[in-house]
Design an enzyme around this catalytic site. Structure first.
Site, mmCIF file in Angstrom:
data_model
loop_
_atom_site.group_PDB
_atom_site.id
_atom_site.type_symbol
_atom_site.label_atom_id
_atom_site.label_comp_id
_atom_site.label_asym_id
_atom_site.label_seq_id
_atom_site.Cartn_x
_atom_site.Cartn_y
_atom_site.Cartn_z
ATOM 1 N N LYS A 136 0.858 -1.196 0.000
ATOM 2 C CA LYS A 136 0.000 0.000 0.000
ATOM 3 C C LYS A 136 0.887 1.237 0.000
ATOM 4 O O LYS A 136 1.846 1.311 0.778
ATOM 5 C CB LYS A 136 -0.913 -0.029 1.235
ATOM 6 C CG LYS A 136 -1.957 1.077 1.282
ATOM 7 C CD LYS A 136 -2.880 0.926 2.503
ATOM 8 C CE LYS A 136 -3.963 1.998 2.539
ATOM 9 N NZ LYS A 136 -4.841 1.886 3.725
ATOM 10 N N SER B 246 -9.904 1.759 2.794
ATOM 11 C CA SER B 246 -9.028 2.454 1.875
ATOM 12 C C SER B 246 -7.979 1.567 1.211
ATOM 13 O O SER B 246 -7.394 1.969 0.216
ATOM 14 C CB SER B 246 -8.322 3.596 2.606
ATOM 15 O OG SER B 246 -7.449 3.074 3.601
ATOM 16 N N SER C 132 -10.079 -0.235 7.181
ATOM 17 C CA SER C 132 -9.485 -0.197 5.844
ATOM 18 C C SER C 132 -8.737 -1.442 5.386
ATOM 19 O O SER C 132 -8.364 -1.522 4.222
ATOM 20 C CB SER C 132 -8.543 0.996 5.720
ATOM 21 O OG SER C 132 -9.297 2.140 5.454
#
Ligand code: GLN
Length: 486
Positions: free
Chosen positions: A79, A154, A178
């Site tokens: 990420k 997210s 997330s």
């Protein structure tokens, strides 16, 4: 070759050891798949092909010399919020465009020591603010089960890339759901560890009292293996817990006879999709059949969790994001003086949702409102934590849905922030209380979209929630990869 997608990290390591495949080959296989499929999925912001091949080469050497680490030669997606030395780390924001991280986050350092291969940077909501990955300043990632739907957020890039077989495993972060929500919506396994279990050093901060890093994987075993590598005390993070790390793979496969599983009545409310409700209930019956007992519990302050979270996380975000002023990092837009430069940089650099959070956060912290909002929210947070403490007197783990719905359509909630915020209703309390929780696939709805079960544990009890998740996985034997990418 596509059978490689079915193997877990332990099995892949055995293939390396027996020289049946090299990391160069496995890495090449994944890079090919990214090139073939990521045009349509859009999970990667950047593919670091040269770096990946370099790392794979080094891994093959280590394997040959009998010096393989626990993740030696295993291709990961990361990420884009985890600082990785000499690489651009953007948080999917324009304000960090061109920011090259000067050091490795602790988790990256740990992956490195154990030999991972860095395939690329995964898309996310800007600064991890969102539930659909539509808040990325660069691209909207699609759900591989249905390309007109969101992958969750997210960490939507992490979940989408993992389920589509564009990496073996990935790292995400979870401030209010997330990791777990995109894992649920994409049909993969995602764990948010206990707050303090995994070092946050080098994680670009969103809301520091809530943020945790964790794995997103295609199976529970890989989740445990990655946890073994990334967990542990770190003196660079003042909230890191000095507690020994067990072998998280050890409990996998043990029976759950006598385990008490708490079901909070506040989590089975109107508004949950019928298919989600049914799939969760069936899974609970399955756990019962395997010797667990189901106990009714109550978490009475649940209804305040979303409001509490959006006060605390915006307050912390407004403070954390004050550092992006055009001086130290990334973007700078010149002005006639320094104040104008600040303003122009922040106006151009931040997206709409990030601005909304900064404004809200500044408001709840401002003098005259602090007591009414921030202080009150901190007090309610304590009540929410105590609810869990009380509940855990009656049960070992708590089971709930991860999300009230399956993946929604792209664009469906972008005009309605409140609806978007409400999609995190079942994941947020866990962050407020600092507990570990996992999302494990437990079924599909009538449209073929994945449904996830959330298993919440007591502080530092990750091994037990992995044990339950493993049982669900073994009993259900669900399809792991959408046909289109299998
Ligand atoms: N969706 C939540 C938010 O927008 C949670 C985000 C997260 O966990 N990073 O804040």
């Amino acid at each position: 070759m596509e059978d490689l997608l079915k193997l877990n990290i332990i099995e892949l390591s055995k293939l390396f050891e027996k020289r049946e495949i090299t990391s160069m080959e496995l890495t090449g296989f994944y890079l090919e798949r990214i090139k073939r499929y990521d045009q349509e999925i859009q999970s990667y912001l950047k593919i670091t092909e040269d770096k990946a091949l370099d790392m794979a080469k080094k891994a093959d050497k280590n394997i040959q010399n009998g010096e393989a680490g626990r993740l030696e030669g295993i291709p990961f997606g990361i990420k884009d919020i985890l600082c990785t030395k000499d690489m651009e780390t953007t948080c999917a924001s324009k304000i960090l465009k061109g920011f090259i991280a000067p050091y490795d986050a602790t988790v990256i350092k740990k992956l490195n020591v154990d030999g991972y291969v860095h395939l690329g940077r995964l898309n996310m909501d800007e600064f991890a603010m969102g539930s659909s990955t539509e808040n990325s300043a660069y691209q909207a990632t699609k759900n591989p089960w249905s390309l007109d739907r969101i992958p969750g957020g997210s960490s939507g890039g992490s979940a989408a890339a993992t389920v589509a077989g564009l990496c073996v495993a990935s790292l995400g972060t979870d401030t209010g759901g997330s990791i777990r929500q995109p894992a649920s919506l994409c049909g993969v396994v995602g764990m948010k560890p206990t707050y303090g279990r995994v070092s946050r050093y080098g994680l670009v901060a969103f809301a520091s009292s809530l943020d945790q890093i964790g794995p997103i994987t295609r199976n529970v075993t890989d989740c445990a293996v990655v946890m073994n590598v990334i967990a542990g005390y770190d003196h660079m993070d003042s909230t890191s817990i000095p507690h020994p790390v067990p072998d998280f793979t050890e409990m996998l496969g043990r029976d759950i006879k006598g385990m008490r599983i708490g079901i909070p009545k506040e989590y089975f409310i109107e508004g949950i999709e019928q298919d989600v409700n049914q799939s969760i209930k069936e899974t609970l019956l399955l756990l019962e059949k395997n010797g667990a007992s189901i106990v009714d519990i109550s978490l009475p302050h649940t209804e305040y969790a979303v409001a509490t979270y959006y006060i605390i996380c915006t307050a912390e975000a407004s403070s954390n994001l004050a550092r992006y002023d055009g001086v130290k990092y990334g973007l700078r837009v010149q002005g006639k003086d320094i104040i104008e430069m600040y303003k122009k940089t922040r106006l151009a650099g931040f997206g709409k949702e990030v601005k909304r959070r900064i404004i809200l956060g500044t408001y709840v912290l401002s003098s005259g409102y602090y007591d009414a909002y921030y202080r009150k929210a901190s007090q309610v947070r304590t009540l929410i934590r105590r609810d869990f403490e009380e509940a855990f007197k009656k049960c070992h783990v708590i089971a709930t849905p991860v999300s009230p719905t399956t993946a929604f359509k792209i664009g469906e909630k972008t005009d309605d922030p409140l609806q978007m915020y409400l999609s995190d209703i079942f994941t947020i309390p866990v962050n407020l209380a600092g507990l570990p929780a996992i999302s494990v696939p437990c079924g599909f709805d009538t449209l073929g979209l994945p449904i996830g079960l959330q298993i919440i544990g007591q502080p530092l009890d990750e091994a037990r929630i992995l044990q339950v998740a493993y049982l669900v996985e073994q009993e259900k034997k669900l399809k792991k990869i959408p046909d289109r990418y299998a």
